[in-house]
Motif scaffolding. Structure first.
Motif: not given
Length: 307
Positions: A113-128, A144-155
């Motif tokens: 029941g979720f959409h990409a725009d619902d994601i608030t945070d993307v946590f990347l364990t690593h960048l492989h 290119f553009e980020t898939t999750f437009k409303n999210a913070k991306y964490w590294s």
């Protein structure tokens, strides 16, 4: 919040009694795709006669691999851990990885029941590429553009520097089109390691272990859930076949460091009854651990629904 009202002929008085909202934490396994890798590369120096008992190979020595991400619903936060390899690379590129099955990232989100725009945070364990590729979408040949437009991306700063100026051993795993658009979007955020404690507390509601054997500063989330703890094992323990201590992938840049980190991690998980959540296991979602005379071993295979 409880609302009481009192109505007179001229006024309506509303009294509000504040009560604490209790949000239930929900976890969802998100299959972002499936592919295959060389079994020998996945198990390093371990002989095939041993590893094929848990991870059977095909005629080309390839074993099935999942890209199992984890979605955490916590109040008004919706945190996605890793994003799989995505679909923007060339057919030649994907030809090396023998993708199989019909699972992919956004349909897996829609399943719950979720959409990409619902994601608030993307946590990347690593960048492989097989962990972060789904976080960026191709618009055109060089756009290119980020898939999750409303999210913070964490590294983290160390790993970001490591990935954007890669060594020759890992350069094929760090693809610029997966990484640079995140920074260019302004959505990139860094988690800082707590140097005084084994686990680092994060603002995302879970703790994080930093490890350096597989790659510089890979991050392993440890999530509290229904009175249990779950470690998203990423590439520290990719599949249930990798639980025995010496079973370390040939991809690790510092295998002896991996050995020490993995021993500490397995003992920590056993002593604290932490379940392992497998990102790359095509058949096993989680497991509990037990101590044997040969060290920490797999105890029971389970799913999130079993907890």
């Amino acid at each position: 919040m409880t609302v009481f009202s009192l109505v007179s002929s001229n006024y309506c008085f509303i009294f509000i009694k504040n009560t604490k909202y209790i949000f239930q934490l929900n976890l969802y396994p998100i299959i972002a795709g499936n592919f295959m890798l060389d079994g020998g590369a996945m198990f390093g120096v371990v002989p095939k006669t041993i590893w094929q008992k848990t991870n059977p190979a095909d005629n080309n020595n390839m074993i099935k691999i999942a890209a199992r991400c984890l979605l955490i619903e916590d109040g008004n936060k919706l945190v996605l851990i890793d994003t799989g390899m995505g679909n923007k690379q060339s057919e030649k590129f994907f030809g090396y990885y023998y993708r199989w099955g019909k699972d992919s990232l956004e349909p897996s989100l829609r399943k719950y029941g979720f959409h990409a725009d619902d994601i608030t945070d993307v946590f990347l364990t690593h960048l492989h590429f097989d962990h972060c590729g789904g976080g960026v979408t191709r618009l055109g040949e060089r756009s290119f553009e980020t898939t999750f437009k409303n999210a913070k991306y964490w590294s983290n700063k160390n790993h970001w520097s490591w990935a954007t100026d890669p060594n020759k051993r890992e350069s094929a795993s760090f693809l610029k089109e997966n990484i640079l658009p995140i920074e260019e979007s302004g959505q990139l955020h860094y988690l800082e390691k707590d140097v005084e404690n084994y686990l680092t507390k994060s603002s995302l509601g879970f703790e994080v272990l930093f490890v350096d054997g597989h790659t510089e500063k890979q991050m392993i989330p440890v999530v509290s859930y229904k009175g249990q703890k779950i470690a998203f094992a990423a590439d520290l323990v990719p599949t249930h076949g990798h639980v025995p201590l010496p079973y370390i992938p040939g991809y690790d840049v510092r295998p002896l460091i991996s050995l020490k980190e993995k021993e500490l991690f397995l003992n920590f998980c056993h002593e604290n009854s932490v379940f392992l959540f497998f990102e790359h296991d095509a058949s096993v979602e989680l497991c509990s651990l037990k101590k044997t005379d040969r060290g920490v071993r797999l105890n029971e295979k389970v799913t999130l629904l079993d907890l």
